[in-house]
Design a protein around this motif. Structure first.
Motif, PDB file in Angstrom:
ATOM      1  N   GLN A 275       0.836  -1.214   0.000  1.00 50.13           N
ATOM      2  CA  GLN A 275       0.000   0.000   0.000  1.00 50.13           C
ATOM      3  C   GLN A 275       0.871   1.266   0.000  1.00 50.13           C
ATOM      4  OE1 GLN A 275      -2.658  -1.217   3.377  1.00 50.13           O
ATOM      5  NE2 GLN A 275      -4.277  -0.891   1.852  1.00 50.13           N
ATOM      6  N   ASP A 276       1.990   1.207   0.719  1.00 47.28           N
ATOM      7  CA  ASP A 276       2.892   2.370   0.775  1.00 47.28           C
ATOM      8  C   ASP A 276       3.645   2.572  -0.544  1.00 47.28           C
ATOM      9  OD1 ASP A 276       2.168   2.857   3.370  1.00 47.28           O
ATOM     10  OD2 ASP A 276       3.838   1.733   4.255  1.00 47.28           O
ATOM     11  N   GLY A 280      -1.084   7.661  -4.676  1.00 48.99           N
ATOM     12  CA  GLY A 280      -1.450   8.678  -5.657  1.00 48.99           C
ATOM     13  C   GLY A 280      -0.845  10.026  -5.274  1.00 48.99           C
ATOM     14  N   PRO A 281      -1.048  11.043  -6.132  1.00 54.00           N
ATOM     15  CA  PRO A 281      -0.484  12.373  -5.851  1.00 54.00           C
ATOM     16  C   PRO A 281      -1.014  12.973  -4.540  1.00 54.00           C
ATOM     17  CG  PRO A 281      -1.390  12.246  -8.088  1.00 54.00           C
ATOM     18  CD  PRO A 281      -1.765  10.980  -7.404  1.00 54.00           C
ATOM     19  N   ASP A 282      -2.246  12.556  -4.141  1.00 57.03           N
ATOM     20  CA  ASP A 282      -2.820  13.080  -2.895  1.00 57.03           C
ATOM     21  C   ASP A 282      -2.306  12.327  -1.658  1.00 57.03           C
ATOM     22  OD1 ASP A 282      -3.989  10.693  -3.511  1.00 57.03           O
ATOM     23  OD2 ASP A 282      -6.043  11.300  -2.992  1.00 57.03           O
ATOM     24  N   GLY A 283      -1.457  11.361  -1.868  1.00 57.35           N
ATOM     25  CA  GLY A 283      -0.895  10.602  -0.750  1.00 57.35           C
ATOM     26  C   GLY A 283      -1.693   9.365  -0.373  1.00 57.35           C
ATOM     27  N   ALA A 284      -2.893   9.213  -0.944  1.00 54.15           N
ATOM     28  CA  ALA A 284      -3.713   8.026  -0.633  1.00 54.15           C
ATOM     29  C   ALA A 284      -3.177   6.822  -1.402  1.00 54.15           C
ATOM     30  CB  ALA A 284      -5.161   8.297  -1.023  1.00 54.15           C
ATOM     31  N   ALA A 338      13.985  -2.421  -4.295  1.00 53.38           N
ATOM     32  CA  ALA A 338      14.233  -1.161  -3.574  1.00 53.38           C
ATOM     33  C   ALA A 338      14.279   0.033  -4.523  1.00 53.38           C
ATOM     34  CB  ALA A 338      15.554  -1.268  -2.803  1.00 53.38           C
ATOM     35  N   LEU A 339      14.881  -0.173  -5.715  1.00 54.36           N
ATOM     36  CA  LEU A 339      15.124   0.969  -6.602  1.00 54.36           C
ATOM     37  C   LEU A 339      14.030   1.174  -7.652  1.00 54.36           C
ATOM     38  CD1 LEU A 339      18.974   0.457  -7.124  1.00 54.36           C
ATOM     39  CD2 LEU A 339      17.816   1.863  -5.412  1.00 54.36           C
ATOM     40  N   ALA A 340      13.388   0.061  -8.064  1.00 54.16           N
ATOM     41  CA  ALA A 340      12.404   0.203  -9.156  1.00 54.16           C
ATOM     42  C   ALA A 340      11.086  -0.505  -8.861  1.00 54.16           C
ATOM     43  CB  ALA A 340      13.012  -0.340 -10.444  1.00 54.16           C
ATOM     44  N   GLY A 341      10.912  -0.994  -7.647  1.00 58.27           N
ATOM     45  CA  GLY A 341       9.718  -1.774  -7.289  1.00 58.27           C
ATOM     46  C   GLY A 341       8.423  -0.998  -7.423  1.00 58.27           C
ATOM     47  N   SER A 342       8.503   0.328  -7.300  1.00 59.64           N
ATOM     48  CA  SER A 342       7.267   1.117  -7.326  1.00 59.64           C
ATOM     49  C   SER A 342       6.859   1.509  -8.752  1.00 59.64           C
ATOM     50  CB  SER A 342       7.438   2.375  -6.472  1.00 59.64           C
ATOM     51  OG  SER A 342       8.511   3.148  -6.966  1.00 59.64           O
ATOM     52  N   SER A 343       7.611   1.035  -9.774  1.00 61.54           N
ATOM     53  CA  SER A 343       7.280   1.431 -11.150  1.00 61.54           C
ATOM     54  C   SER A 343       5.982   0.762 -11.623  1.00 61.54           C
ATOM     55  CB  SER A 343       8.443   1.128 -12.088  1.00 61.54           C
ATOM     56  OG  SER A 343       8.835  -0.215 -11.955  1.00 61.54           O
ATOM     57  N   THR A 344       5.848  -0.538 -11.394  1.00 59.55           N
ATOM     58  CA  THR A 344       4.582  -1.217 -11.751  1.00 59.55           C
ATOM     59  C   THR A 344       4.258  -2.250 -10.673  1.00 59.55           C
ATOM     60  OG1 THR A 344       5.587  -3.077 -12.926  1.00 59.55           O
ATOM     61  CG2 THR A 344       5.152  -1.102 -14.228  1.00 59.55           C
ATOM     62  N   THR A 345       2.957  -2.484 -10.474  1.00 60.10           N
ATOM     63  CA  THR A 345       2.556  -3.469  -9.447  1.00 60.10           C
ATOM     64  C   THR A 345       2.944  -4.882  -9.870  1.00 60.10           C
ATOM     65  OG1 THR A 345       0.366  -3.324 -10.422  1.00 60.10           O
ATOM     66  CG2 THR A 345       0.654  -2.315  -8.262  1.00 60.10           C
ATOM     67  N   ILE A 346       2.876  -5.153 -11.196  1.00 57.69           N
ATOM     68  CA  ILE A 346       3.222  -6.505 -11.683  1.00 57.69           C
ATOM     69  C   ILE A 346       4.663  -6.834 -11.306  1.00 57.69           C
ATOM     70  CG2 ILE A 346       3.605  -7.892 -13.779  1.00 57.69           C
ATOM     71  CD1 ILE A 346       0.695  -7.599 -13.297  1.00 57.69           C
ATOM     72  N   LEU A 347       5.571  -5.880 -11.558  1.00 52.72           N
ATOM     73  CA  LEU A 347       6.987  -6.092 -11.236  1.00 52.72           C
ATOM     74  C   LEU A 347       7.151  -6.289  -9.730  1.00 52.72           C
ATOM     75  CD1 LEU A 347      10.023  -6.014 -12.157  1.00 52.72           C
ATOM     76  CD2 LEU A 347      10.006  -3.594 -11.547  1.00 52.72           C
ATOM     77  N   TYR A 348       6.489  -5.441  -8.945  1.00 54.91           N
ATOM     78  CA  TYR A 348       6.586  -5.515  -7.483  1.00 54.91           C
ATOM     79  C   TYR A 348       6.135  -6.892  -6.984  1.00 54.91           C
ATOM     80  CZ  TYR A 348       5.670  -4.536  -2.570  1.00 54.91           C
ATOM     81  OH  TYR A 348       5.651  -4.593  -1.207  1.00 54.91           O
ATOM     82  N   VAL A 349       4.965  -7.317  -7.474  1.00 54.20           N
ATOM     83  CA  VAL A 349       4.391  -8.596  -7.018  1.00 54.20           C
ATOM     84  C   VAL A 349       5.300  -9.761  -7.435  1.00 54.20           C
ATOM     85  CG1 VAL A 349       2.440 -10.180  -7.366  1.00 54.20           C
ATOM     86  CG2 VAL A 349       2.019  -7.758  -6.942  1.00 54.20           C
ATOM     87  N   ALA A 350       5.789  -9.721  -8.679  1.00 55.73           N
ATOM     88  CA  ALA A 350       6.644 -10.811  -9.171  1.00 55.73           C
ATOM     89  C   ALA A 350       7.946 -10.895  -8.355  1.00 55.73           C
ATOM     90  CB  ALA A 350       6.967 -10.584 -10.648  1.00 55.73           C
ATOM     91  N   LEU A 351       8.544  -9.748  -8.050  1.00 59.24           N
ATOM     92  CA  LEU A 351       9.792  -9.735  -7.266  1.00 59.24           C
ATOM     93  C   LEU A 351       9.559 -10.293  -5.864  1.00 59.24           C
ATOM     94  CD1 LEU A 351      11.158  -6.187  -8.237  1.00 59.24           C
ATOM     95  CD2 LEU A 351      12.198  -8.376  -8.835  1.00 59.24           C
ATOM     96  N   ALA A 352       8.486  -9.808  -5.222  1.00 64.16           N
ATOM     97  CA  ALA A 352       8.193 -10.260  -3.846  1.00 64.16           C
ATOM     98  C   ALA A 352       7.906 -11.752  -3.818  1.00 64.16           C
ATOM     99  CB  ALA A 352       7.009  -9.476  -3.288  1.00 64.16           C
ATOM    100  N   PRO A 411       3.321   5.236  10.204  1.00 70.53           N
ATOM    101  CA  PRO A 411       2.569   4.331   9.332  1.00 70.53           C
ATOM    102  C   PRO A 411       1.418   5.096   8.661  1.00 70.53           C
ATOM    103  CG  PRO A 411       2.948   3.316  11.471  1.00 70.53           C
ATOM    104  CD  PRO A 411       3.421   4.728  11.575  1.00 70.53           C
ATOM    105  N   GLY A 412       1.203   4.806   7.387  1.00 74.90           N
ATOM    106  CA  GLY A 412       0.158   5.510   6.640  1.00 74.90           C
ATOM    107  C   GLY A 412       0.714   6.698   5.859  1.00 74.90           C
ATOM    108  N   GLN A 413       1.917   7.145   6.234  1.00 79.86           N
ATOM    109  CA  GLN A 413       2.534   8.266   5.513  1.00 79.86           C
ATOM    110  C   GLN A 413       3.796   7.825   4.763  1.00 79.86           C
ATOM    111  OE1 GLN A 413       3.274  10.905   8.777  1.00 79.86           O
ATOM    112  NE2 GLN A 413       1.142  11.552   8.937  1.00 79.86           N
ATOM    113  N   LEU A 414       4.137   6.551   4.904  1.00 80.02           N
ATOM    114  CA  LEU A 414       5.379   6.066   4.272  1.00 80.02           C
ATOM    115  C   LEU A 414       5.190   5.900   2.769  1.00 80.02           C
ATOM    116  CD1 LEU A 414       6.244   3.329   6.938  1.00 80.02           C
ATOM    117  CD2 LEU A 414       7.311   5.567   6.706  1.00 80.02           C
ATOM    118  N   THR A 415       6.289   6.023   2.030  1.00 85.95           N
ATOM    119  CA  THR A 415       6.260   5.809   0.577  1.00 85.95           C
ATOM    120  C   THR A 415       7.315   4.764   0.208  1.00 85.95           C
ATOM    121  OG1 THR A 415       7.938   7.506   0.205  1.00 85.95           O
ATOM    122  CG2 THR A 415       5.629   8.234   0.187  1.00 85.95           C
ATOM    123  N   ALA A 416       7.425   4.487  -1.102  1.00 79.20           N
ATOM    124  CA  ALA A 416       8.413   3.493  -1.553  1.00 79.20           C
ATOM    125  C   ALA A 416       9.827   3.901  -1.123  1.00 79.20           C
ATOM    126  CB  ALA A 416       8.345   3.349  -3.073  1.00 79.20           C
ATOM    127  N   ALA A 417      10.112   5.188  -1.188  1.00 81.60           N
ATOM    128  CA  ALA A 417      11.460   5.659  -0.825  1.00 81.60           C
ATOM    129  C   ALA A 417      11.765   5.398   0.653  1.00 81.60           C
ATOM    130  CB  ALA A 417      11.580   7.147  -1.125  1.00 81.60           C
TER     131      ALA A 417
END
Lengths: 464, 52
Positions: A275-276, A280-284, A338-352, A411-417
């Protein structure tokens, strides 16, 4: 109780060795419930008016006791055989649920610590190692496959316990249809009693089905010379007492510790992490709670499947090479995450998914790795001692991740970085593990047990 | 793969032994396989949300 003795469990001629994995699985599927405690965690917080940390301590105690009891009782398990060990494990595991339920019904949290944590944790440790040595002896041609099947059960146990526990909690609580429902303590107590009965039946089925091969038994067509052809595989034997004096034991300990710590880093934070990573741009978060739950489910499947698939593959590749894959490729995957996981969900899910499959594979492959290095003589006891790496990783993994995340924000304010420092620390750990595994060489002959008969492969007689 | 068979079994006894072993094998694997399949199925229904 003579019927539990090892001598009473020696298989007759014609016994089908494929009856042994279900017996082992029966125990591992039951103790795998330890990974499904999140189902009633909130209910216990509410029931006892305790914090999440105080309730989380129940699980932590159980995992620490798992490592300690496996290390301390490993030699006893090897000496007394799998039936007595499985029977003892069932008494502790079921006893843990009974004491725990008493604590819930009487509002005494310390009884839950004592029951599920201490007593149940001892059952976990003995149960986890009890069938391993026996399986390795029944499947000298495919030890990775055999231990993979059993240890897959530990991952699979949570997959069963989680939906069953949810359904039972709903059935036992008359208010289960209410908005924002949290199960009552009474319902959790009844759930514990039900699980105790079901697990007793299953674990005793395992205990009374398991058999050990007669001395000198070999599967049809098996040629030990072919196994010996692999450089790291020994036909000699090393005692548990001597094994812990070898650098090989501690190198494998470090490799397992690093692999487990890195895996736990993702497993502990799986739902909030995805989720983190996608906001979106609004932080949600762009990932709903239902989708995050689906992700956690997928990781559970990856954990279980990796235990079987990678461990079975290690019979072909060799144990050292497959650990190079877990740790080396694992480090690469973690870096990309760590470096590119947030680019697409498919990549993130496959890596995890792949990373968690390596985590499971590490657990399932390690008994066969120990068999290769130290022989079958006291492999159960050596495996038990090695599981202290799991206990240590169970403490280190969440500590590392939580310490980094606490420093990054709330928690709730964290991002990929925010996750990068923690994930890159895991990469460093995996590299350390990779180097440790790379340094593993055959065990020096001075640690081998003396052999009376040098003409044929021989094992000291007492072990199961 | 099974162990080396009995050296001198009579044909009917051997048939009974094989049937018993097959029955035990099926029962043993069903006892652990059915709950495991249920658990995997339940989990996959949750995973569906990920790709839905």
């Amino acid at each position: 109780m003579g019927f539990l003795d090892r001598e009473r469990t020696i298989a007759p001629a014609g016994f089908n060795r494929w009856l042994v994995p279900p017996a082992a699985l029966a125990v591992h599927l039951c103790i795998g419930q330890a990974y499904a405690t999140s189902v009633y965690k909130t209910a216990l917080v509410k029931h006892f008016g305790a914090s999440l940390t105080e309730i989380g301590l129940v699980f932590s105690i159980a995992i620490v006791m798992l490592g300690l009891s496996a290390a301390i009782m490993g030699t006893w398990v090897d000496r007394n055989g799998p039936r007595k060990a499985m029977f003892t494990s069932s008494m502790f595991w079921v006893g843990g649920f009974l004491i725990g339920s008493l604590g819930i019904f009487t509002h005494q949290l310390w009884l839950v610590y004592l029951g599920y944590g201490v007593v149940g944790g001892i059952g976990l440790g003995i149960g986890y190692i009890s069938p391993v040595s026996t399986l390795i002896k029944w499947f000298p041609d495919r030890p990775g496959l055999a231990t993979g099947m059993a240890i897959m059960g530990f991952g699979g146990g949570a997959l069963i316990a989680s939906p069953v526990s949810t359904a039972l909690l709903k059935a036992y609580d008359p208010n289960s249809g209410a908005q924002g429902w949290v199960a009552s303590g009474d319902a959790v107590g009844k759930l514990f009693l039900t699980l105790a009965v079901v697990y007793l039946v299953y674990m005793l089925f395992g205990a009374f089905t398991i058999k050990v091969p007669a001395d000198g038994w070999r599967p049809a067509g098996f040629d030990p010379a072919k196994v010996k052809a692999a450089k790291l595989v020994t036909t000699e034997n090393v005692s548990a007492k001597n094994a812990v004096k070898t650098p090989q034991f501690w190198l494998v300990w470090v490799a397992l510790f690093c692999n487990v710590t890195a895996g736990i880093g993702i497993l502990e934070q799986a739902a909030p992490m995805i989720q983190d990573f996608f906001r979106g741009p609004d932080g949600a978060s762009l990932v709903s709670a239902a989708v995050a739950a689906g992700f956690v489910g997928l990781l559970s499947i990856g954990n279980m499947a990796g235990r079987f698939a990678w461990s079975a593959t290690s019979d072909i590749t060799g144990r050292k090479r497959i650990y190079m894959l877990y740790l080396g490729v694992g480090a690469l995957l973690y870096t990309v995450l760590a470096l590119a996981g947030s680019s697409t969900t498919i990549l993130y899910v496959a890596l995890a998914f792949l990373i968690i499959s390596f985590y499971g594979g590490g657990f399932a492959t390690v008994p066969a790795y120990l068999r290769d290095l130290f022989g079958t003589f006291q492999v159960g006891a050596i495996h038990g001692r090695l599981l202290t790496a799991w206990s240590a990783a169970g403490v280190a993994g969440p500590l590392i991740v939580n310490a980094f995340l606490d420093a990054q924000g709330k928690p709730g304010q964290l991002t990929a970085a925010s996750y990068q420092p923690a994930l890159l620390t895991m990469v460093a750990l995996l590299v350390v593990g990779f180097v440790a595994n790379l340094l593993v060489k055959p065990v020096s002959a001075r640690f081998h047990e003396p052999r009376l008969d040098r003409d044929r492969p021989h094992e000291p007689a007492m072990e199961a | 793969m099974s162990n080396v068979p009995n050296n001198n079994p009579s044909a009917p006894d051997n048939t009974v032994a094989v049937n018993t072993a097959t029955g035990k094998l099926a029962l043993g694997w069903a006892l652990v396989g059915v709950p495991l399949a249920y658990g995997v199925y339940e989990t996959l229904t949750r995973v569906a949300a990920l790709f839905g």
